[in-house]
Write a protein that holds these residues in place. Structure first.
Motif: not given
Lengths: 583, 311, 283, 571
Positions: B209, B212, B216, B226-227, B230-231, B304, B306-307, D105-109, D114-115, D117, D153, D155
């Protein structure tokens, strides 16, 4: 990145010292041991005794200045009349003495001290439920007291109202004590913190928390004792009238110890005691004038004194004064005399001869210790300064000869000996030095480190070959030391080396029942010489106590037995203000 | 969620039983009899017997174990043998000074480590990355005792920047006392923290990601803050929260040397004086807090990430 | 082309990083010193009086002397033996327990796993310092007690790591292939899975080693350390009294010796993780 | 003809890593005209992905070095751009989508965040505007109830939906060029079809040109206008799609097209690239004899003996729930499956991911314990077999897994891997004998004997799969399950392995169950084919029957989803 640097600077900035605000009449003292609470019957070591001594008082106290130490009345009007048979003591106490104000009393007002309070305090010392550390003081001494203790240990709660033959209240301010057999040291017992007077109302009101809410008659008050590292005492507003003594030991005048003679004591308004166990913070703090008085340990003495054992110029210029005085104590390596390897006296004598006391004195006490010839320290009747113990000399050849006579030529066949001690770095060094000495005659010695409780445990259960310790006098009478080799006191009693010698016991029993005087001193001397040759212990040193006081501290004199010293200290306001700038 | 919390709390019971058995084994059964200790050097055998009776040491072992278990669940630890005070009271007393030292030190060291590891991750592979990591590791390679002795002598005494020892209650007053021990705590904990945070961040940087995000058109710094952060926060939170229980224990050595009357100093004193009730109380308290905080860390984990669904 | 296993690959990568190489050399040198001093070839006469007490470092004695005039340098060298033996013994105790429990727990799962998880949660919830002290109090003082105490507290982290890793590898296809050709549990666990998780053991051991060395200092401070032998811990503990006296060289000597080896183990641990852990390849 | 949108002029890229220098892209050039789709095809390691990353300027700086060449975009050379200029371009003028939807895709957003952004950076829209545009984009890419999905999300979405989100993200700023690196490789064939159609429509709508990178010729035929063929970092051929598929000139291209099994014909053996080109790259004249087509039905069945019969087999996995995590329900992965398999035959099992084909294979070998039903192997029900009896049976039944990288123990040499089965079953008197048999089989599967002391990580994917096959045959089994055994391989390597499997079947009379999601491969190798969906076999018949006239609706959708190329292209 920039924010990171500012962040660190911020910590450094807020951290620096704030200016000490000081007011005139305040003292900052140090206690090197943790204080487990202020209850007279549990004040078993010198330092908890000093704290208890600020808030409580006893019938008698040792004169702060006169040496050799002599008793003087404190809450008692005068020394007691002793009946001819030496068994009955009649006491009269001062009138108008008030307990501290406390919620335990009606409307919180401290009530007047009465004779019955003393009887209650002594009974409390004997109460089995409280298992007081000071019980040995009265154990087997007062008529009917042991029987009362026996009876109470069976009941659910101790009955304090029960009559005891040995204690009789004869008036509001008078009472009598009847002993089982003559015990000349009994008065000393009444000057020790164990027997300080407490109020029954306070004990019942605070219950198990009594030790944190001291209510005494002493010069200072401490409403609530917090388990923290700082104890703050304030002056007792309605303390009875007591004056600073006007005469003392010869030479006190010159030292300025009598400048406050006749003044009403206590002389200061507030005392803050800092509990600091580690050596470095104590010593560094004193040099920054955080504390007013410090009792120097070995390393600090090394740092503060020159070779000639005089205060170093850099400290003298700051106005600090060195106070040095011989302690009535003895350090020693005790054998476990029940261990068969030490049965043969020649082995003990050989090991004593092989111990290089002069070198040890230089290494560990900068030469300030007095080499102990036998068990009685200087300053007590029965000590002879000219007496030389043949087995205290340093003679390795003689030691080897004795050892081979005892059947261990060059130490062959002699088992490895472990010397138990408390886990203090300095103690470990002393044993390592002792081991080096013993190695010269072929005996291998190991260090046995223990926490203080473990050490006591091992000594009282005879689970040791040797241990090293120092014994400080409880009262100025050689009996306190001679009792350490008296067979009935065998472990778990105070005779930790379990030394038993019928002859010594007989001489001891004859001597202790005599009142202080020529005859008893002669018996003590004979006993002292006998013990010297028997070498129950390897005698170490009678140590000298060194303390440093800041320039502005007045009336500081080392007081071995007097735990009420704080009330006699004073602060010279001008000197303090002017010298503060130097730190 | 509540199902999960209940199940985890029920899980507390066997662990508490385990802890109390271990403590019982260590202290009651093996460590022997403390009476001689408590009665001082002039104790008589008679006295020792009375005390043993009074402390309940004559009760059969199983009964003693039940006492330990009871105190584990009720937090009523009885009285300390040395100070005769209520242990719960002593803990409350000690908590304030201990936490004034450990909480700020812990927070600063965690935040500082996060800053440093982000910085180091951004410049990964370059000289600065190696140098800073080297510094952090070097920091933790010196023994705590050496730091205490050295720093107290140099910064507190010689340079006089800090108080040598002691403690004052109240906000601005206690700062000069806890500043130096806090700095030592921070230096000692930077090493392990930075090492862990950097690895976690690097793990994330090489995920798909991030590629990706670059595609972008995001800048490297925004991607990192940010990305990636956060993870990375997920494992970082669990790692940090698990350390909180040990703050309560306080810093044994720091408190002892810097004269801070906290729980750490109290524990060290208890250990030195074989004051078993206090030692037992500390062991039980820290294990209960440890389990609760591991539960808290699991719950934070699900918030923290969501999965993860709490089954 | 000579065949090289993953181990050789990792070793080559490790030695490419000059820092890791330096640390490896330091560890080897320290081990050599420890072995030599254990067999008495060097620093055997550390207890010899070589000069006046508390001599400052000078040409003859680069680290000066201690209170009994013994050379601090000799004591530091001798101390290496204690430090390395503490680290080694701790690992020798912690590795078997940690690996076996972790592997069994991770592989079999079910109530076995629950029991092992319960065991290490109980152990890890009691603060290390208390376990250390109570164990040393029980086993009596001295080196053996230190080994057992440190060993008993350091197996927990290894067990947790191994359990996680074994659980991951159990699902991998080469393990299923092993059962497809008729391999039993023991073969799958010991011949297939364990060799593939040993890198965890190596990385963790090098990090635990330095923790053990540092803990020895704390134990000596509490009087539970080694008796009769010089150890860096006792030397730093001595410094408590000496620093005020201006005697700084014993503290400096022991701290420096410990600093180098602990730093080496830390750097080695990081380097090992980068070279051994497949996941972090090519970073 | 207007200047091309993008033109790559003799681009060369090298990678400098600790293991040495490798040249990934060697002096390649091609153009992408406006509004056109260029397909870049090549096997793994051919340099196609590196090219796309070079265009986007995303090559890992220290390792990758661009030695020469230009990348002209609207006439400007991107290589001269600094990082800031490139960043304005990425996601705005040129955007990219990747192969693995699961991890891209970033799993936590949230998906919506994400789109939006890219929109907020390049079109500096405020959050509200960007969110609405994101929802609108989601509708364009065909995500059901987009307003709610925007809050989901990653997942919580399927692989196909996530790829659609990636596409939405890529086209959010209406880029001129869209680069797609293997976008549909990880998707099931039915979903792949929908995504390709979506990309095609969006390209028309936004008049984007597209650079489509894949190894799958079918997909290229479907979507690409022009094709660039890359082989070992060189462009070997580039032309219109029609020309490439019908009159390919370069041998590698011919080999690539030929070795792909397709439904049209049934060659006895697949042609491989090596039939068209030698290692060095010269062309070999194709001899007609190789192209032997035969009609499977005509081949008489080898023997009528039924080796394996499966009766109403059920395998299920518990679903946990409730307070104590009790099993609340069961997911029936294999739901009442029955079939028979004659000796020497090959049964193909085909179906999309999650249809239970792998679980069925593993249940037959009891690697996963089935819940109910019978598996009769040579007349005996092996479900009831005891552990010792089962161990003996394992000698006769073997399995080859999908991922060559994880099915070999990395810490054992090839010799150890191959001799292990013999050691377990005590076959072979001593080590030498066992090693001898291993050597024989290594040659049989086409590997060199001197490589036997090497470790798995030193072999290519194809070589490793050959080792797995050798391992399976060490105990000379009668029955082998191939579970997606070729799916992870490149097309040319796939052909070699399939031919090897057929040769071994003939030589040893093996019976296969061949599991795969690739209908072409299954049709080529199997005699009978079973189509599976949701744990059941929906249709089972002779291979040719299934493809000529599928009876079930599901089979028909599967068949129609196979990319056959635009009308007129013979595939």
């Amino acid at each position: 990145m920039k924010s990171l640097v500012i962040f660190i600077l911020a910590i450094v900035f807020i951290g620096c010292t704030k200016e000490h605000q000081f007011d005139a009449r305040e003292l900052h003292l140090i206690s090197p041991e943790k204080i487990a609470g202020l209850d007279p019957i549990h004040a078993s070591d010198r330092y908890s005794g000093l704290e208890v001594g600020k808030v409580y008082e006893g019938l008698f106290e040792f004169h702060p200045l006169k040496r050799p130490y002599e008793l003087m009345p404190n809450l008692a009007e005068a020394l007691p009349q002793v009946a001819k048979d030496g068994l009955t003591y009649t006491f009269k106490i001062k009138e108008g003495v008030l307990f501290h104000d406390s919620p335990a009393f009606p409307e919180g007002k401290g009530r007047e001290l009465e004779a019955r309070d003393f009887i209650y305090s002594f009974k409390r010392l004997a109460d089995p439920k409280l298992s007081a550390k000071g019980w040995w003081l009265f154990d087997g001494k007062v008529k009917g007291l042991n029987e009362w203790r026996e009876k109470s240990s069976k009941e659910e709660t101790t009955d304090y109202s029960a009559e005891i033959e040995g204690f009789k209240v004869t008036g509001k301010y008078t009472f009598q004590i009847k002993l089982v057999k003559p015990y000349p040291q009994f008065l000393y017992a009444l000057a020790m913190p164990y027997s300080y007077v407490v109020a029954q109302e306070a004990v019942t009101h605070f219950g198990p928390e009594f030790l944190n809410h001291p209510v005494g008659t002493g010069p200072f008050i401490l409403p609530k004792y917090e388990q923290s590292n700082k104890i703050v005492y304030t002056k007792n507003p309605n303390f009875r009238v007591k004056f600073y003594p006007s005469e003392g030991e010869e030479g006190d005048e010159k030292l300025g110890l009598l400048s406050d003679a006749g003044k009403k004591i206590p002389l200061v308004d507030r005392i803050t005691v800092y509990v600091i166990v580690e050596s470095q913070p104590k010593w560094l703090g004193f040099q920054k004038a955080k504390f007013d008085v410090i009792e120097l340990d070995e390393t600090q003495a090394d740092q503060a004194l020159t070779e000639e054992r005089v205060i170093k110029p850099e400290f003298r210029n700051l106005g600090m004064r060195l106070v040095s005085s011989p302690q009535i104590d003895i350090s020693f390596f005790a054998f476990n005399n029940e261990d068969k390897i030490f049965k043969d006296v020649r082995v003990r004598q050989a090991m004593s001869l092989a111990y290089d006391r002069k070198e040890a004195n230089k290494l560990f006490q900068k030469g300030t210790g007095v080499i102990a010839q036998s068990i009685i320290p200087p300053g007590l009747a029965g000590y002879e300064s000219e007496f030389k113990n043949p087995y205290v000399a340093f003679d390795v050849e003689q030691a080897k000869k004795l050892l081979s006579e005892a059947g261990y030529p060059e130490g062959k066949g002699f088992p490895e000996v472990t010397v138990q001690t408390r886990n203090e770095t300095i103690a470990r060094h002393q044993i390592e030095f002792f081991a080096k000495c013993m190695e010269k005659i072929g005996i291998k010695v190991q260090v046995g480190m223990n926490t203080w409780p473990e050490l006591i445990n091992k000594v009282s259960k005879k689970q040791h070959q040797m241990y090293t310790m120092a014994w400080g006098a409880d009262y100025p009478d050689a009996e306190n030391f001679l009792g350490l080799v008296y067979c009935p006191n065998k472990a778990p009693g105070s005779n930790g080396s379990n030394y038993c010698n019928p002859e010594v016991d007989k001489m001891f029993e004859e001597a202790v029942i005599l009142q202080d005087g020529e005859e008893r001193t002669a018996k003590y001397k004979a006993l002292n010489e006998k013990i010297a040759l028997e070498v129950p212990w390897i005698f170490g040193f009678h140590r000298t106590k060194f303390s440093l006081t800041q320039a502005w501290v007045k009336n500081y004199k080392f007081m071995e037995f007097n735990h009420n010293q704080a009330q006699y200290l004073n602060v010279d306001f001008e000197v303090k203000k002017e010298l503060r700038k130097k730190f | 969620m509540t199902n999960y919390i209940i199940r985890r709390l029920l899980y507390l019971i066997p662990v508490l039983l385990g802890v109390s058995f271990l403590i019982f084994l260590l202290f009651n059964v093996v460590a022997g009899d403390p009476t001689a200790v408590l009665l001082g050097k002039n104790a008589t055998a008679r006295q020792m017997e009375e005390l043993r009776e009074q402390l309940g040491l004559n009760k059969p072992l199983f009964m003693q174990y039940l006492d330990v278990v009871k105190s584990a669940f009720t937090f009523d630890f009885g009285r300390s043998w040395a100070t005769k005070q209520e242990i719960t009271y002593m803990l409350k007393q000690g908590a304030y000074p201990s936490l004034t030292l450990t909480i700020p030190a812990f927070v600063i060291s965690t935040v500082l480590s996060l800053f440093i590891s982000l910085f180091v991750a951004y410049y990964r592979g370059k000289g600065i990355d190696l140098f800073i990591r080297f510094l952090c590791i070097a920091g933790m390679s010196v023994s705590a005792l050496a730091y205490i002795l050295g720093f107290q002598w140099l910064f507190a005494y010689k340079l006089g920047w800090f108080e040598i020892s002691g403690f004052e209650y109240g906000f601005p007053e206690f700062l000069p006392y806890i500043a130096l021990p806090a700095i030592i705590w921070i230096i000692l904990s930077l090493g392990p923290d930075v090492r862990f945070f950097r690895t976690v961040i690097l793990d994330e940087i090489y995920q798909d990601y991030v590629r990706t995000a670059r595609a972008k058109g995001l800048g490297e710094m925004t991607i990192l803050l940010k990305h990636v952060l956060r993870n990375a926060m997920i494992p970082i939170i669990t790692y940090t929260v698990i350390q909180i229980p040990f703050l309560i224990l306080g810093a044994l050595l720091l408190e002892n040397f810097f004269g801070i009357p906290g729980i750490g100093g109290m524990t060290l004193n208890a250990l030195n004086n074989s004051d078993f009730p206090v030692i037992k109380a500390m062991a039980i308290l820290s294990s209960v807090v440890y389990i609760i905080f591991s539960l808290v860390s699991d719950i934070l984990y699900t918030i923290a990430d969501p999965r993860v669904k709490l089954k | 082309m000579k065949e090289n296993s993953l181990w050789k690959d990792a070793f080559i990568r490790l030695t490419k990083d000059k820092w890791a190489l330096a640390s490896l050399i330091i560890v080897v040198v320290y081990s050599l010193v420890a072995i030599l001093s254990a067999c008495g070839f060097i620093a055997a006469d550390w207890a010899q009086e070589v000069g006046a007490s508390n001599l400052a470092p000078n040409a003859e004695h680069i680290f000066g002397t201690d209170i009994f005039g013994r050379s601090v340098f000799q004591k530091v060298v001798r101390g290496t033996q204690v430090a390395m033996s503490v680290g080694l013994a701790t690992s020798l105790i912690a590795i078997p327990i940690g690996v076996v429990l972790g592997a069994v727990g991770g592989y079999f799962g079910g109530w076995v796993d629950d029991f092992i998880t319960w065991l290490y949660t109980t152990f890890s919830s009691i603060p290390n310092i208390m376990l250390l002290i109570s164990i040393t109090m029980i086993l009596g003082k001295g080196l053996f007690a230190v080994y057992v105490a440190l060993g008993a507290t350091s197996w927990v982290t290894l067990c947790r790591l191994i359990r996680g890793e074994v659980m991951k590898h159990k699902e991998r296809e080469y393990v299923q292939a092993a059962s497809a050709i008729g391999g039993g549990h023991t073969r799958k666990l010991f011949k297939h899975i364990l060799p593939n998780v040993t890198h965890i053991v190596i990385i963790n051991t090098s990090l635990q080693f330095q923790v053990a060395i540092k803990s020895e200092v704390i134990l000596s401070y509490l009087g539970l350390g080694v008796q009769g032998e010089p150890s860096w811990g006792t030397m730093i503990d001595d410094a408590k009294l000496e620093l005020a006296r201006g005697v700084w060289w014993q503290l400096a000597g022991a701290t420096l010796a410990m600093f180098i080896i602990v730093l080496a183990f830390n750097i080695l641990g990081d380097a090992l993780r980068d070279s051994l852990d497949p996941k972090l390849k090519g970073k | 003809m207007t200047a091309p949108l993008l033109s790559v002029r003799n681009l060369t890229v090298e990678f400098h890593t600790s293991e040495g220098v490798t040249r990934a892209v060697n002096n390649i050039s091609f153009d992408i005209p406006h509004g056109k789709t260029i397909g870049i095809v090549g096997e793994s390691g051919s340099g196609k992905s590196v090219t796309s990353l070079a265009v986007m300027g995303l090559l890992q700086k220290p390792a990758a070095k661009i030695l020469s060449g230009e990348i002209l975009f609207n006439g400007e050379d991107l290589l001269t751009y600094d990082e800031n200029q490139m960043r304005k371009l990425r996601g705005n003028q040129i955007s990219m989508i990747f192969q693995e939807p699961m991890t891209s895709l970033n799993p936590v957003f949230k998906v919506g965040e994400q789109i939006s952004e890219a929109l907020r950076i390049h079109k500096n829209m405020n959050p509200k505007e960007a969110w609405d545009k994101a929802v609108d984009l989601l509708t364009q890419v065909g995500i059901p109830n987009p307003a709610a999905s925007a809050h989901k999300y990653p997942h919580e979405m399927s692989g196909g939906q996530k790829q659609r989100v990636m596409i939405a993200m890529a086209i959010s700023c209406e880029p001129k060029l869209l680069i797609a690196d293997e976008p549909t490789t990880a998707l099931d064939v039915t979903i792949q079809k929908q995504v390709l159609e979506l990309m095609h429509d969006l390209q028309q709508k936004y008049k984007m040109s597209m650079m489509f990178i894949t190894h799958d010729l079918g997909v290229i035929a479907d979507i690409a206008d022009d094709v660039v063929v890359m082989y070992r970092s060189n462009v070997v051929e580039k032309n219109t799609a029609k020309h490439i598929f019908q009159t390919a000139t370069h041998p590698y291209t011919k080999g690539l097209i030929a070795c792909r099994p397709n439904l049209g014909n049934n060659p006895r053996r697949l042609l491989t690239v090596s039939d068209f080109m030698t290692e060095a790259g010269e062309e070999i004249k194709l001899d007609a004899g190789k192209v032997e087509v035969f009609d499977k039905e005509s081949v008489p069945e080898k023997s009528s003996e039924i080796l394996l019969e499966v009766r109403n087999l059920v395998t299920q996995f518990p679903i946990k729930g409730g307070l104590f995590g009790r099993t609340v329900d069961h997911h029936k992965a294999v739901n009442d499956v029955s079939f028979t398999l004659k000796k020497g035959q090959t049964l193909g099992l085909v179906g999309e991911s999650g249809c239970g084909k792998t679980t069925l294979g593993r249940s037959i070998l009891r690697l996963i314990e089935p819940a109910a039903g019978e598996i009769i192997y040579k007349g005996k029900d092996i479900i009831k077999a005891g552990s010792e009896e089962m161990r003996q049976l394992r000698k006769q039944m073997q399995i080859i897994f999908q991922d060559p990288y994880s099915s070999l123990n990395p810490r054992m040499t090839v010799t150890e891997i191959l001799t292990e089965p013999l050691i377990i079953h005590g076959v072979g008197a001593n080590r030498a004998e066992r090693v001898e048999r291993a050597k024989w089989l290594v040659e049989k599967v086409g590997l060199k004997v001197n490589q036997m002391n090497r470790y798995p990580h030193e072999f290519s994917g194809g070589q490793r799969q050959r080792i797995c096959i050798a391992r399976a045959l060490m105990l000379n089994p009668e029955f082998v399950i191939c579970d997606e055994s070729v799916s992870a391989l490149d097309v040319s390597v796939q052909a070699q392995v399939l031919n090897l499997l057929l040769d071994l079947q003939e030589e040893f009379g093996l019976t296969y169950i061949f599991i795969s999601h690739d209908l072409g491969v299954v049709n080529f190798i199997s005699d009978h084919v079973g189509v599976m969906n949701a744990g059941r076999i929906v249709e089972m018949d002779r291979a040719s029957e299934i493809y000529k006239n599928p009876r079930e609706e599901y089979t028909r959708t599967l068949l129609s989803a196979i990319p056959k190329g635009k009308a007129g292209l013979v595939l």
